[in-house]
Every structure is written in C-alpha cells, then in structure tokens.
Design an enzyme around this catalytic site. Structure first.
Site, PDB file in Angstrom:
ATOM      1  N   SER A 272       0.843  -1.204   0.000  1.00  0.00           N
ATOM      2  CA  SER A 272       0.000   0.000   0.000  1.00  0.00           C
ATOM      3  C   SER A 272       0.872   1.246   0.000  1.00  0.00           C
ATOM      4  CB  SER A 272      -0.871   0.039   1.249  1.00  0.00           C
ATOM      5  OG  SER A 272      -1.648  -1.123   1.364  1.00  0.00           O
TER       6      SER A 272
HETATM    7  N1  SAH Z   1      -0.725  -4.702   4.163  1.00  0.00           N
HETATM    8  C1  SAH Z   1      -0.069  -4.927   2.898  1.00  0.00           C
HETATM    9  C2  SAH Z   1      -1.003  -4.630   1.735  1.00  0.00           C
HETATM   10  C3  SAH Z   1      -1.159  -5.853   0.936  1.00  0.00           C
HETATM   11  S1  SAH Z   1      -2.370  -5.834  -0.332  1.00  0.00           S
HETATM   12  C4  SAH Z   1       1.229  -4.164   2.814  1.00  0.00           C
HETATM   13  O1  SAH Z   1       1.500  -3.337   3.680  1.00  0.00           O
HETATM   14  O2  SAH Z   1       2.009  -4.443   1.903  1.00  0.00           O
HETATM   15  C5  SAH Z   1      -3.595  -6.934   0.354  1.00  0.00           C
HETATM   16  C6  SAH Z   1      -3.154  -8.329   0.715  1.00  0.00           C
HETATM   17  O3  SAH Z   1      -4.309  -9.018   1.176  1.00  0.00           O
HETATM   18  C7  SAH Z   1      -2.600  -9.177  -0.440  1.00  0.00           C
HETATM   19  O4  SAH Z   1      -1.326  -9.635  -0.100  1.00  0.00           O
HETATM   20  C8  SAH Z   1      -3.602 -10.320  -0.564  1.00  0.00           C
HETATM   21  O5  SAH Z   1      -3.018 -11.563  -0.931  1.00  0.00           O
HETATM   22  C9  SAH Z   1      -4.184 -10.384   0.837  1.00  0.00           C
HETATM   23  N2  SAH Z   1      -5.492 -11.038   0.951  1.00  0.00           N
HETATM   24  C10 SAH Z   1      -6.543 -10.990   0.088  1.00  0.00           C
HETATM   25  N3  SAH Z   1      -7.562 -11.757   0.538  1.00  0.00           N
HETATM   26  C11 SAH Z   1      -7.147 -12.314   1.708  1.00  0.00           C
HETATM   27  C12 SAH Z   1      -7.746 -13.206   2.651  1.00  0.00           C
HETATM   28  N4  SAH Z   1      -8.980 -13.705   2.464  1.00  0.00           N
HETATM   29  N5  SAH Z   1      -7.030 -13.557   3.735  1.00  0.00           N
HETATM   30  C13 SAH Z   1      -5.766 -13.085   3.943  1.00  0.00           C
HETATM   31  N6  SAH Z   1      -5.149 -12.240   3.084  1.00  0.00           N
HETATM   32  C14 SAH Z   1      -5.820 -11.861   1.978  1.00  0.00           C
END
Ligand code: SAH
Length: 213
Positions: A63
């Site tokens: 993000s």
């Molecule tokens: N917090 C992260 C942002 C990652 S983007 C950062 O700081 O980099 C969102 C993430 O959510 C992705 O890695 C995706 O694989 C994960 N995600 C999506 N659906 C999910 C679920 N049902 N359970 C766990 N993670 C999930």
C-alpha cells in the site's frame, strides 16, 4: 535499529504524509522508525519513499505509505495491546503497527508472500509480529479478543466471526465495497451493537477466499 541515512528518508516521507493528512506524533514516529525499502522489491527501491503503492508480485501491492498512515491513524491506537491485520502482503503495514501495539497478528492467504514478509520481520528483529497463512476471514481465534482489527484488502461484508473476535469497545477498520466504489469504514463494537461510520473513499485490492500454498 534503523540507520541515520534511512531515518532522513523516512522523516522526509512522513513530512510529505503530514502535508496531506494529519497523523498523531505516535503514528508519525512509527512511520519514521520503519524502513520501507526493506518491503519493496529490489528493482523498485528507488521509489520506496514516494507516496505510491508498488507491485510486490503475485499480483499484489504494498500500500501507499499515505494509505498505511491513514489506516493506522483510523485505528486510534491509544491504550491498545493487540491488533489483527487481514492481508499481510509485503508486511509493511504490520511493521508500522508493531511500533504501536505490544502484539501484532497478521494473516496472509498467499504463502510465498508471507514467507517473504516473515524474512523481513526477522531481519528487522520485529519479534512482536505473529504470522499465519490462512483465509483471514476466519480471524485467529486462539489470540482473540483483539483490541483492533484492520482489513488491508477490501471486503463486501465483514464475517460475524471477526466481530466475535473483537473486544468490547474495540474498533475494526475495513475498506468496504459499495458497488464500484470503496469506502474506508469504521466499525465500533458496543455491547450487542456494531456502530458503523463511513470515513473516506479508497482503492484497495479485494479480499479473495481461500489459501494459495
Ligand atoms: N498490508 C499490505 C497490503 C497488501 S495488499 C502491505 O503493507 O504491503 C492486500 C493483501 O491481502 C494481499 O497480499 C492479498 O493476498 C491479501 N489477501 C486478500 N484476501 C485475503 C484473505 N482472504 N485472507 C488473507 N489475506 C488476503
């Protein structure tokens, strides 16, 4: 520990964030203390301190630091012990939270991303972050109740299980899908009621069901 050269860069980035959105001194300090370069793919490191989301592989993104700052601010962390994050991704958001909470629990559905994030937590000696490969919509019963819960991916609905794992008076922040739009939404647990406030428009990757190993 974070080196002096990095502190200069993270401080400059935190100043850029403050120009766009007011954050508390505690949140600002957590951002300054977190080396974002470690969470960005090598080829994109020169962009690590821009206020942009960046690709991290597996079609996912770290993000924007501005988004991480806002989500952290919305959690209103005073007097909190534990937080559960759904969507660990690169681990950057969890690393920022680790400066503000005694214990951070973070769940990721894509195992390869989580093993990279774990390696980063190890190298930065962030020993208060606990990780799990799972569909985060299940929460993490064993360590519940949590003071705060943060969705780092957008949801259509919040499973009741997660409200059950939130402590009384606790706050859950999630980007909620409303048609084609997304709105950062604050849910506050008060007795049997869940209060809901829409905060602002946003743009996250969606929650996906199941696990990829
Ligand atoms: N917090 C992260 C942002 C990652 S983007 C950062 O700081 O980099 C969102 C993430 O959510 C992705 O890695 C995706 O694989 C994960 N995600 C999506 N659906 C999910 C679920 N049902 N359970 C766990 N993670 C999930």
């Amino acid at each position: 520990m974070i080196d002096k050269v990095t502190i200069i860069k993270t401080t400059k980035m935190a100043e850029e964030i403050v120009k766009k959105y007011p954050i508390s001194p505690a949140v600002k300090n957590a951002i300054i203390q977190t080396n974002r370069e470690v969470f960005v793919p090598l080829a994109l490191r020169h962009n690590a301190y821009r206020l942009d989301a960046l690709p991290i592989g597996a079609q996912q993104y770290i993000s924007s630091p501005l988004t991480v700052a806002k989500m952290t601010q919305y959690l209103n962390v005073t007097g909190c012990d534990s937080v559960l994050e759904i969507g660990c991704g690169s681990g950057y958001q969890a690393a920022v939270l680790s400066k503000l909470f005694r214990r951070v629990f973070t769940i990721e559905r894509i195992e390869t991303l989580l093993s990279e994030a774990k390696e980063r937590f190890r190298s930065l000696q962030l020993s208060n972050i606990h990780t799990r490969t799972d569909d985060g919509q299940n929460g993490w019963e064993q360590y519940a109740p949590f003071d705060r819960i943060l969705f780092s991916a957008s949801a259509r609905t919040i499973p009741q299980k997660l409200f059950d794992q939130l402590r009384e008076g606790g706050i859950l922040i999630a980007p909620m899908e409303k048609g084609r739009e997304q709105v950062i939404t604050r849910f506050t647990k008060q007795g049997r009621q869940i209060l809901e406030d829409a905060l602002e428009a946003c743009d996250f990757v969606p929650i996906v069901d199941g696990v990829i190993r």
